[in-house]
Motif scaffolding. Structure first.
Motif, PDB file in Angstrom:
ATOM      1  N   GLN A 127      -3.106  -8.483  -6.400  1.00 43.96           N
ATOM      2  CA  GLN A 127      -4.057  -7.414  -6.082  1.00 43.96           C
ATOM      3  C   GLN A 127      -3.900  -6.178  -6.967  1.00 43.96           C
ATOM      4  O   GLN A 127      -4.873  -5.678  -7.514  1.00 43.96           O
ATOM      5  CB  GLN A 127      -3.963  -7.018  -4.602  1.00 43.96           C
ATOM      6  N   VAL A 128      -2.698  -5.668  -7.125  1.00 45.97           N
ATOM      7  CA  VAL A 128      -2.435  -4.545  -8.029  1.00 45.97           C
ATOM      8  C   VAL A 128      -1.249  -4.914  -8.905  1.00 45.97           C
ATOM      9  O   VAL A 128      -0.211  -5.370  -8.408  1.00 45.97           O
ATOM     10  CB  VAL A 128      -2.132  -3.242  -7.265  1.00 45.97           C
ATOM     11  N   VAL A 157     -11.476  -6.699 -12.509  1.00 47.70           N
ATOM     12  CA  VAL A 157     -10.393  -5.753 -12.240  1.00 47.70           C
ATOM     13  C   VAL A 157     -10.867  -4.327 -12.492  1.00 47.70           C
ATOM     14  O   VAL A 157     -11.843  -4.094 -13.204  1.00 47.70           O
ATOM     15  CB  VAL A 157      -9.150  -6.030 -13.131  1.00 47.70           C
ATOM     16  N   GLU A 158     -10.139  -3.408 -11.871  1.00 54.23           N
ATOM     17  CA  GLU A 158     -10.387  -1.973 -12.075  1.00 54.23           C
ATOM     18  C   GLU A 158      -9.236  -1.395 -12.878  1.00 54.23           C
ATOM     19  O   GLU A 158      -8.059  -1.696 -12.628  1.00 54.23           O
ATOM     20  CB  GLU A 158     -10.486  -1.270 -10.722  1.00 54.23           C
ATOM     21  N   PHE A 211      -2.279   0.790 -14.333  1.00 51.55           N
ATOM     22  CA  PHE A 211      -2.402  -0.159 -13.226  1.00 51.55           C
ATOM     23  C   PHE A 211      -3.744  -0.879 -13.328  1.00 51.55           C
ATOM     24  O   PHE A 211      -4.730  -0.327 -13.822  1.00 51.55           O
ATOM     25  CB  PHE A 211      -2.325   0.568 -11.879  1.00 51.55           C
ATOM     26  N   TRP A 212      -3.765  -2.103 -12.817  1.00 49.61           N
ATOM     27  CA  TRP A 212      -4.988  -2.898 -12.734  1.00 49.61           C
ATOM     28  C   TRP A 212      -5.135  -3.395 -11.308  1.00 49.61           C
ATOM     29  O   TRP A 212      -4.222  -4.022 -10.770  1.00 49.61           O
ATOM     30  CB  TRP A 212      -4.931  -4.080 -13.708  1.00 49.61           C
ATOM     31  N   ARG A 213      -6.267  -3.093 -10.698  1.00 48.30           N
ATOM     32  CA  ARG A 213      -6.512  -3.522  -9.311  1.00 48.30           C
ATOM     33  C   ARG A 213      -7.591  -4.591  -9.310  1.00 48.30           C
ATOM     34  O   ARG A 213      -8.668  -4.415  -9.896  1.00 48.30           O
ATOM     35  CB  ARG A 213      -6.946  -2.346  -8.447  1.00 48.30           C
ATOM     36  N   TYR A 214      -7.302  -5.702  -8.643  1.00 44.32           N
ATOM     37  CA  TYR A 214      -8.281  -6.784  -8.551  1.00 44.32           C
ATOM     38  C   TYR A 214      -9.427  -6.351  -7.656  1.00 44.32           C
ATOM     39  O   TYR A 214      -9.228  -5.744  -6.607  1.00 44.32           O
ATOM     40  CB  TYR A 214      -7.622  -8.044  -7.992  1.00 44.32           C
ATOM     41  N   LYS A 216       0.828  -1.205   0.000  1.00 37.68           N
ATOM     42  CA  LYS A 216       0.000   0.000   0.000  1.00 37.68           C
ATOM     43  C   LYS A 216       0.870   1.265   0.000  1.00 37.68           C
ATOM     44  O   LYS A 216       0.506   2.278  -0.614  1.00 37.68           O
ATOM     45  CB  LYS A 216      -0.954   0.002   1.199  1.00 37.68           C
ATOM     46  N   LYS A 259      -6.267   0.842   4.415  1.00 33.97           N
ATOM     47  CA  LYS A 259      -6.393   0.078   3.177  1.00 33.97           C
ATOM     48  C   LYS A 259      -5.769  -1.310   3.282  1.00 33.97           C
ATOM     49  O   LYS A 259      -6.190  -2.228   2.583  1.00 33.97           O
ATOM     50  CB  LYS A 259      -5.746   0.847   2.024  1.00 33.97           C
ATOM     51  N   GLU A 276       1.948   1.638  -3.557  1.00 32.57           N
ATOM     52  CA  GLU A 276       0.828   2.114  -4.372  1.00 32.57           C
ATOM     53  C   GLU A 276       0.619   3.613  -4.170  1.00 32.57           C
ATOM     54  O   GLU A 276       0.406   4.367  -5.129  1.00 32.57           O
ATOM     55  CB  GLU A 276      -0.453   1.367  -4.000  1.00 32.57           C
TER      56      GLU A 276
END
Length: 281
Positions: free
Chosen positions: A236-237, A267-268, A277-280, A122, A146, A125
């Motif tokens: 996760q990311v 994913v986001e 970036f891709w966040r699950y 985190k 977070k 990130e």
């Protein structure tokens, strides 16, 4: 790499027993010496992620936090952080003024290694994805929320001697292993009392696989790579460039496949100027 004293026969002895490892038993330990705020250390992550996916059944990772030498900051700015909690201040001794994020990571680690690792990610990130100052106490506390760790316990530990002593231990290990450059990896065979292999800086992926083979004494068998969704769930990311590196596919192919997962709400998508970036979810 350091010179490591061993005979070829001692390496090959491992080839007779590696089939009998218990599922959770790992013969190697890799010390990862990093500065959590160093971009070069952050870039090493793609190598570690691929190495973990393919050969993680052979090794355990241990992160050791240190500090990449930079121009000094304002001591007053680093020492005196406004906490916003009961209007108190968080005081950092001058010799640790440049280690605020690492102290926070060590405070989180007091709740367990997994909690500490979640918090560490985190922090990265916040710095590399959100472009936030991780010397700010507000950011450190948001990261705690977070990372899903005990918030009140983290606040207490952040202001305790235990976090400082844990960081001092890391700094002592860094000095004893004569680590002069970050990132640095040190490979150890936990079953043999031999010197480790030290690798300063970043190298092509094949070099690390070669080191695994050398220190194990046999050719390690790679696990098949998981699906992209499973990979996103694991880390996760993850970035487009990391996925491209791990799967050896072009960035446009990564974007195409990850957008399919985005439509599935798996994913986001987080596009930034320098990276995607891709966040699950």
């Amino acid at each position: 790499m350091t010179n490591h004293k061993t005979s070829s026969s001692s390496w090959y002895d491992w080839s007779t027993v590696h089939h009998f490892f218990k599922p959770l038993e790992k013969p190697l330990e890799i010390y990862v010496f990093i500065d959590p705020t160093c971009s070069s250390c952050f870039m090493l992550d793609r190598i570690l992620k691929r190495l973990k996916l393919e050969y993680g059944h052979y090794f355990a990772l241990k992160h050791v936090f240190s500090k990449q030498q930079r121009k000094s900051r304002s001591t007053e700015q680093s020492r005196n952080l406004q906490s916003g909690i009961s209007c108190e201040k968080l005081w950092i001794e001058e010799e640790f003024a440049g280690h605020v994020p690492s102290i926070a990571i060590k405070a989180a680690e007091l709740q367990g290694k997994k909690a500490g690792y979640r918090y560490f990610k985190k922090i990265q990130e916040s710095l590399f994805m959100n472009q936030e100052s991780v010397d700010s106490l507000d950011t450190l506390l948001i990261c705690a929320e977070k990372a899903d760790i005990d918030y009140e316990e983290f606040i207490r530990d952040l202001q305790s001697e235990a976090a400082i002593k844990a960081l001092e231990c890391d700094l002592r290990i860094t000095e004893e292993m004569d680590v002069q450059e970050l990132p640095t990896l040190v490979f150890f065979n936990q079953k043999m009392e031999e010197e480790g292999i030290k690798v300063a800086g970043s190298y092509p992926y094949e070099i690390y696989v070669q080191i695994l083979e050398e220190i194990l004494g046999f050719q390690p068998k790679a696990n098949p790579l998981p699906s992209l969704e499973e990979c996103a769930r694991e880390f996760q990311v993850i970035t487009t460039s990391e996925i491209s590196y791990i799967y050896q596919i072009e960035s446009h192919e990564v974007e195409h496949e990850m957008k399919k997962l985005m439509l599935k709400r798996a994913v986001e998508h987080i596009p930034l100027r320098s990276e995607t970036f891709w966040r699950y979810m």
